[in-house]
Write an enzyme that holds these catalytic residues in place. Structure first.
Site, PDB file in Angstrom:
ATOM      1  N   TYR A  50       0.844  -1.194   0.000  1.00 16.52           N
ATOM      2  CA  TYR A  50       0.000   0.000   0.000  1.00 16.52           C
ATOM      3  C   TYR A  50       0.884   1.251   0.000  1.00 16.52           C
ATOM      4  O   TYR A  50       1.719   1.437   0.889  1.00 16.52           O
ATOM      5  CB  TYR A  50      -0.931   0.045   1.223  1.00 16.52           C
ATOM      6  CG  TYR A  50      -1.975  -1.062   1.287  1.00 16.52           C
ATOM      7  CD1 TYR A  50      -2.278  -1.863   0.179  1.00 16.52           C
ATOM      8  CD2 TYR A  50      -2.670  -1.317   2.461  1.00 16.52           C
ATOM      9  CE1 TYR A  50      -3.235  -2.873   0.253  1.00 16.52           C
ATOM     10  CE2 TYR A  50      -3.627  -2.330   2.543  1.00 16.52           C
ATOM     11  CZ  TYR A  50      -3.901  -3.098   1.428  1.00 16.52           C
ATOM     12  OH  TYR A  50      -4.832  -4.099   1.505  1.00 16.52           O
ATOM     13  N   LEU A 204     -23.392   0.090   1.142  1.00 18.60           N
ATOM     14  CA  LEU A 204     -24.197  -0.354   2.283  1.00 18.60           C
ATOM     15  C   LEU A 204     -24.041   0.641   3.436  1.00 18.60           C
ATOM     16  O   LEU A 204     -23.661   0.283   4.549  1.00 18.60           O
ATOM     17  CB  LEU A 204     -23.780  -1.782   2.685  1.00 18.60           C
ATOM     18  CG  LEU A 204     -24.020  -2.816   1.584  1.00 18.60           C
ATOM     19  CD1 LEU A 204     -23.367  -4.160   1.911  1.00 18.60           C
ATOM     20  CD2 LEU A 204     -25.513  -3.014   1.322  1.00 18.60           C
TER      21      LEU A 204
HETATM   22  N1  LIG Z   1      -6.714  -8.210  -1.286  1.00 13.41           N
HETATM   23  C1  LIG Z   1      -6.711  -7.646  -0.109  1.00 13.41           C
HETATM   24  O1  LIG Z   1      -6.090  -8.132   0.804  1.00 13.41           O
HETATM   25  C2  LIG Z   1      -7.495  -6.382   0.109  1.00 13.41           C
HETATM   26  C3  LIG Z   1      -8.189  -5.792  -0.957  1.00 13.41           C
HETATM   27  C4  LIG Z   1      -8.936  -4.653  -0.696  1.00 13.41           C
HETATM   28  C5  LIG Z   1      -8.979  -4.141   0.590  1.00 13.41           C
HETATM   29  N2  LIG Z   1      -8.289  -4.712   1.617  1.00 13.41           N
HETATM   30  C6  LIG Z   1      -8.345  -4.163   3.000  1.00 13.41           C
HETATM   31  O2  LIG Z   1      -9.690  -4.033   3.393  1.00 13.41           O
HETATM   32  C7  LIG Z   1      -9.946  -2.676   3.779  1.00 13.41           C
HETATM   33  C8  LIG Z   1     -11.379  -2.308   3.450  1.00 13.41           C
HETATM   34  O3  LIG Z   1     -11.591  -2.488   2.069  1.00 13.41           O
HETATM   35  P1  LIG Z   1     -12.334  -1.424   1.168  1.00 13.41           P
HETATM   36  O4  LIG Z   1     -11.752  -0.086   1.489  1.00 13.41           O
HETATM   37  O5  LIG Z   1     -12.320  -1.898  -0.233  1.00 13.41           O
HETATM   38  O6  LIG Z   1     -13.806  -1.628   1.650  1.00 13.41           O
HETATM   39  P2  LIG Z   1     -14.973  -0.838   2.341  1.00 13.41           P
HETATM   40  O7  LIG Z   1     -14.692  -0.739   3.790  1.00 13.41           O
HETATM   41  O8  LIG Z   1     -16.213  -1.510   1.904  1.00 13.41           O
HETATM   42  O9  LIG Z   1     -14.949   0.581   1.644  1.00 13.41           O
HETATM   43  C9  LIG Z   1     -14.297   1.673   2.192  1.00 13.41           C
HETATM   44  C10 LIG Z   1     -14.837   2.899   1.486  1.00 13.41           C
HETATM   45  O10 LIG Z   1     -16.259   2.944   1.638  1.00 13.41           O
HETATM   46  C11 LIG Z   1     -16.677   4.258   1.852  1.00 13.41           C
HETATM   47  N3  LIG Z   1     -17.227   4.337   3.218  1.00 13.41           N
HETATM   48  C12 LIG Z   1     -16.797   3.732   4.359  1.00 13.41           C
HETATM   49  N4  LIG Z   1     -17.583   4.057   5.391  1.00 13.41           N
HETATM   50  C13 LIG Z   1     -18.536   4.877   4.896  1.00 13.41           C
HETATM   51  C14 LIG Z   1     -19.633   5.538   5.487  1.00 13.41           C
HETATM   52  N5  LIG Z   1     -19.914   5.406   6.774  1.00 13.41           N
HETATM   53  N6  LIG Z   1     -20.420   6.298   4.682  1.00 13.41           N
HETATM   54  C15 LIG Z   1     -20.154   6.431   3.359  1.00 13.41           C
HETATM   55  N7  LIG Z   1     -19.122   5.828   2.752  1.00 13.41           N
HETATM   56  C16 LIG Z   1     -18.327   5.056   3.512  1.00 13.41           C
HETATM   57  C17 LIG Z   1     -15.451   5.153   1.708  1.00 13.41           C
HETATM   58  O11 LIG Z   1     -15.369   5.503   0.341  1.00 13.41           O
HETATM   59  P3  LIG Z   1     -14.998   7.022  -0.092  1.00 13.41           P
HETATM   60  O12 LIG Z   1     -13.604   7.212   0.383  1.00 13.41           O
HETATM   61  O13 LIG Z   1     -15.139   6.999  -1.579  1.00 13.41           O
HETATM   62  O14 LIG Z   1     -15.982   7.909   0.590  1.00 13.41           O
HETATM   63  C18 LIG Z   1     -14.329   4.202   2.092  1.00 13.41           C
HETATM   64  O15 LIG Z   1     -13.098   4.562   1.548  1.00 13.41           O
HETATM   65  C19 LIG Z   1      -8.881  -1.863   3.061  1.00 13.41           C
HETATM   66  O16 LIG Z   1      -8.626  -0.646   3.688  1.00 13.41           O
HETATM   67  C20 LIG Z   1      -7.708  -2.783   3.126  1.00 13.41           C
HETATM   68  O17 LIG Z   1      -7.063  -2.640   4.383  1.00 13.41           O
HETATM   69  C21 LIG Z   1      -7.566  -5.834   1.389  1.00 13.41           C
END
Ligand SMILES: NC(=O)c1ccc[n+]([C@@H]2O[C@H](COP(=O)([O-])OP(=O)(O)OC[C@H]3O[C@@H](n4cnc5c(N)ncnc54)[C@H](OP(=O)(O)O)[C@@H]3O)[C@@H](O)[C@H]2O)c1
Length: 302
Positions: A50, A204
């Site tokens: 990252y 969600l």
């Molecule tokens: N292959 C892997 O190992 C892998 C892959 C992906 C992710 N990850 C890990 O999993 C974590 C989470 O994944 P993700 O970031 O894809 O998933 P997520 O938690 O579903 O999405 C995070 C995004 O959702 C939005 N969000 C979060 N809370 C919100 C709220 N209360 N209201 C409105 N929008 C909200 C924000 O987008 P905006 O910034 O656009 O507002 C935020 O950046 C990552 O940070 C990482 O550490 C691992």
């Protein structure tokens, strides 16, 4: 906040902070991480790749003063080999893993990594060599536990059968319910799931309509844009708070280790933590589950 215990004895908060999208500005990342700690989050997810290592360094630096007082647990990942020109290639070799651990220890400023995860992988990898690298690191006291982040059933099943993983990370939420395919297998082995993408990029959350238009205009999986819109509307008839619904759905799985939500602002983080505290009746979770499609992993099965 409730903590869940992994096979190795590591205790991780039921809601973890996904640090991937914190950015590279320390002030911004610090505000979110420190608020997460205040709210009871003790599990933080990062990866060596990252922001090319900057994320690990930032996370390590910001968490350092809290390490001894707050039972902080950090999960990081390995497998993407960064070249001098800034590009990466997939490298699950023992040599790379044992080299990389040194850099992650340095970046995070710790003597031992809590949870070291393979950041993907294919069935054509030298699987036993990779597993033995993690086992050796455990024996050498450089990592406490290891896991795999994967959405490939053939790879996940191999690790469940042939390794001592504590965790399996996959995208998992009420819409992307594909991990249900492997939950029993993980449960049998005492492996806990780290549910990433739990709010599905914001779909969600209270911002669902906006996020649907901004991030899902082409639909996803078996859903086109219209399907997804009507499914979201239908879920709201059961429970308007979609985050509470998806968190309760995840919590109802036997295997939950932690819900790894990303947040790009303190407000989003606070909203997510508040929604974790809402307990919904199991009948409503089941009713909601019936209103979404049964998705399954369709590739990399054997
Ligand atoms: N292959 C892997 O190992 C892998 C892959 C992906 C992710 N990850 C890990 O999993 C974590 C989470 O994944 P993700 O970031 O894809 O998933 P997520 O938690 O579903 O999405 C995070 C995004 O959702 C939005 N969000 C979060 N809370 C919100 C709220 N209360 N209201 C409105 N929008 C909200 C924000 O987008 P905006 O910034 O656009 O507002 C935020 O950046 C990552 O940070 C990482 O550490 C691992």
């Amino acid at each position: 906040m409730q903590k869940n215990v992994l096979k190795s004895g590591l205790e991780i908060s039921e809601l973890g902070l996904g640090c991937m999208s914190l950015g590279t500005k320390k002030k911004h990342a610090q505000a979110i991480i420190e608020r997460a700690i205040e709210l009871g989050i003790t599990y933080f997810d990062t990866a060596d790749m990252y922001d090319k290592g900057i994320n690990e360094k930032l996370v390590g630096e910001i968490l350092k003063p809290y390490q001894n007082t707050h039972d902080i647990v950090i999960g990081t990942k390995v497998g993407n080999h960064l070249k001098d020109d800034g590009t990466t290639f997939w490298d699950p070799s023992k040599k790379h893993i044992k080299e990389s651990v040194k850099q992650s220890l340095k970046n995070l400023g710790v003597d031992e990594l809590d949870l070291y995860q393979l950041h993907g992988g294919t069935i054509d990898d030298p699987l036993d060599e990779t597993i033995s690298a993690f086992d050796e690191l455990k024996k050498e006291g450089l990592i406490r536990a290891y896991g795999i982040s994967s959405i490939r059933p053939n790879v996940i099943n191999y690790y469940l059968e042939h390794s001592d993983i504590d965790t399996w990370m996959a995208q998992f939420n009420l819409i992307d319910n594909r991990p249900e395919d492997l939950i029993q297998a993980a449960h049998k082995k005492g492996v806990k799931v780290l549910a990433r993408g739990p709010v599905f990029k914001g779909l969600l959350t209270a911002s669902s309509n906006q996020v649907l238009d901004d991030k899902f205009e082409d639909g996803i999986f078996d859903y086109n844009y219209q399907d997804l819109g009507s499914t979201i509307a239908s879920l709201k008839e059961i429970e308007h708070n979609l985050t509470a619904l998806t968190f309760n759905y995840l919590r109802s799985q036997d295997v939950l280790g932690s819900i790894i939500a990303g947040a790009s602002s303190v407000e989003q983080l606070e909203e997510n933590v508040n929604n974790l505290n809402i307990d919904l009746d199991f009948n409503r979770i089941q009713a909601a589950r019936k209103r979404v499609k049964d998705l399954h992993y369709t590739n990399h099965l054997n």
